[in-house]
Enzyme design. Sequence first.
Site, PDB file in Angstrom:
ATOM      1  N   CYS A   1       2.021 102.164  67.144  1.00  0.00           N
ATOM      2  CA  CYS A   1       2.508 101.025  67.210  1.00  0.00           C
ATOM      3  C   CYS A   1       2.076 100.158  65.883  1.00  0.00           C
ATOM      4  O   CYS A   1       1.032  99.500  65.912  1.00  0.00           O
ATOM      5  CB  CYS A   1       2.024 100.093  68.241  1.00  0.00           C
ATOM      6  SG  CYS A   1       2.910  98.507  68.589  1.00  0.00           S
TER       7      CYS A   1
ATOM      8  N   CYS B   1       9.961  98.366  67.455  1.00  0.00           N
ATOM      9  CA  CYS B   1       8.618  97.605  67.579  1.00  0.00           C
ATOM     10  C   CYS B   1       8.827  96.282  67.429  1.00  0.00           C
ATOM     11  O   CYS B   1       9.268  95.580  66.737  1.00  0.00           O
ATOM     12  CB  CYS B   1       8.107  98.137  65.775  1.00  0.00           C
ATOM     13  SG  CYS B   1       6.361  97.427  65.843  1.00  0.00           S
TER      14      CYS B   1
END
Length: 438
Positions: free
Chosen positions: A183, A365
Site C-alpha cells: 500500500c 490505491c
Amino acid sequence: MLALGTRSVLRHRWTRFASTAAPSSYKLVVIGGGASGLAVSSTLSEKLGKNEVAVVEPATRHYQQPLFTFVGGGLKSFGDTYRPMADVMPPNAQWINQAAATVDPEANTITLADGSTVSYEYLVVAAGIELNFAGVKGLESAIGKNGVASNYSPKYVEKTFEFLQNVRQGNALFTMPATPIKCAGAPQKIAYLADELFREKGIRDNVAINYYTALGKIFAVDKYADAMNAVAKSRNINVNLFHDLVEVDGSAKKATFKVLGSGPAAGESVTVPYEFLHVTPPMKPFDFIKNSALANTAGFVDVNQYTLQHNRFANVYAIGDCSSLPTSKTAAAAAAQSHILKHNLLAQIQGSDKPALEYTGYTSCPLVTGKHKLVLAEFSGYSGQPHETFFFNQANEHAFSYWLTADVLPSIYWNSMLKGTWTGPSAIRKFANPTSSN
C-alpha cells in the site's frame, strides 16, 4: 443452540487441535492466511474437496489492513479491522496454525516452526511481506511512544490518532522508505488526514507538515502524481523527495534522513526535530522465502509476471506482496491476481488444456485526502497507465470514491474477497466506464 461467539470459540479450538495434531500431506498447501491466501484457498478448497487444501498461517486474527489508515486518522474503530482467523478460514480447508520455517521445493515439503513437516503436490505462497522496524536505527525503541507511530502495525496504529491529538505546534513528519512496501499510498494519506485534524483544532498555522519519501516522485503514475502534488501544495504540505529515514532518536525527538539520488546533496544526512512522527517501516521478504530456492535475487518468490507460476518449479505459484510481480502491492492487486492464479493452477491440477490467463498488472490505491475526499488511483503497474473503473476523472478528489473505499469495499472484502468470489472491478468497468475515456 450455541451462541455465535461460543461456536466461534469452539471452532477455533477444534481447528487449532486438528491442525497441529496431524499435519501431513495435501494436494495443495497455501502459505498465508491474508487476503490473497484466503481468496485462493476458499475457491480451491471447494473445487478440490474437504481437507485437500491446507493453509499455513500462524496468526489467530485476520486484519483488513486497508482500514488501518482510517483508524490512524480517527475515522474508524480498531475493532472494525479484524476478525478471528477461525471465522474467515475456509470450512473445507485445513488450518495449520503454525509459521513456515523453511520450504524445500525440490522435495515438495514445508518445515513448520515446531519442526514438523508438511508435504504438498502444489504450493501457493501468499505470505505477504515483513515489517522491518529494525531497519531504522533507534526505531524499535521509539515506536509507540515519543510521538512515534505507524499505521502499518496493529500494535501501533491506534497510537497515530492518540499522538496526533496531542500535537500543539512543531513539526509533524511522515515517511516513505526506499524498499518495496505494501500500500504505497498509505504513507502520505495520513499526512492529509493530519492536516485536516490540525485545521479543525485551529492549530494548523503552528504545525509544519513534512512528507519525506525516499523515492523521486510522490506517486509512481504521472496522472496521480500530478494530482497528489496539487493536493499537497494546496494543504501547504512540504514534499521532500529522495529522503530516506535512517535513524530515530526518540528521547530527543529527532529524525535523521539520508539524501538519495544524484543531486548535489546526495549522501548527506539531514536531522529534523519532530513533535509527531509517522513511520512507514522498511519492509522485506520473509526469511523462509529469501533463504529458499523459490526466491529471486531480491528475496521475493520468482514467478512469471503474467501467469503467476514459478519460473523454476512448475507446481509452485505466488500471489500478493511476497511475489516478484512488478506492480504495487495492494489488496486490489491481490484480488485481480487471485482470478488468474486460480484459473491457471486449477487447469494444471485437472490436466486441462485451457489456455492460461494473463495478469496485466492491475492495482488500485485509494488515496484518502480528507474525511469525505479521496483520489481513487487505478492503474497497471506493468504499463504505468491509468485503468479506471468509473466514467469520471478519478484523479480528482471525490466524495463517491471516499464512500466506496470507506463503506462499500470493507463489506466486499469480508463477504466476497476472502471467500474467493471478488476478483476486482473488471465486470463493473464494462458498464461504468465502457469507453475507458479517462
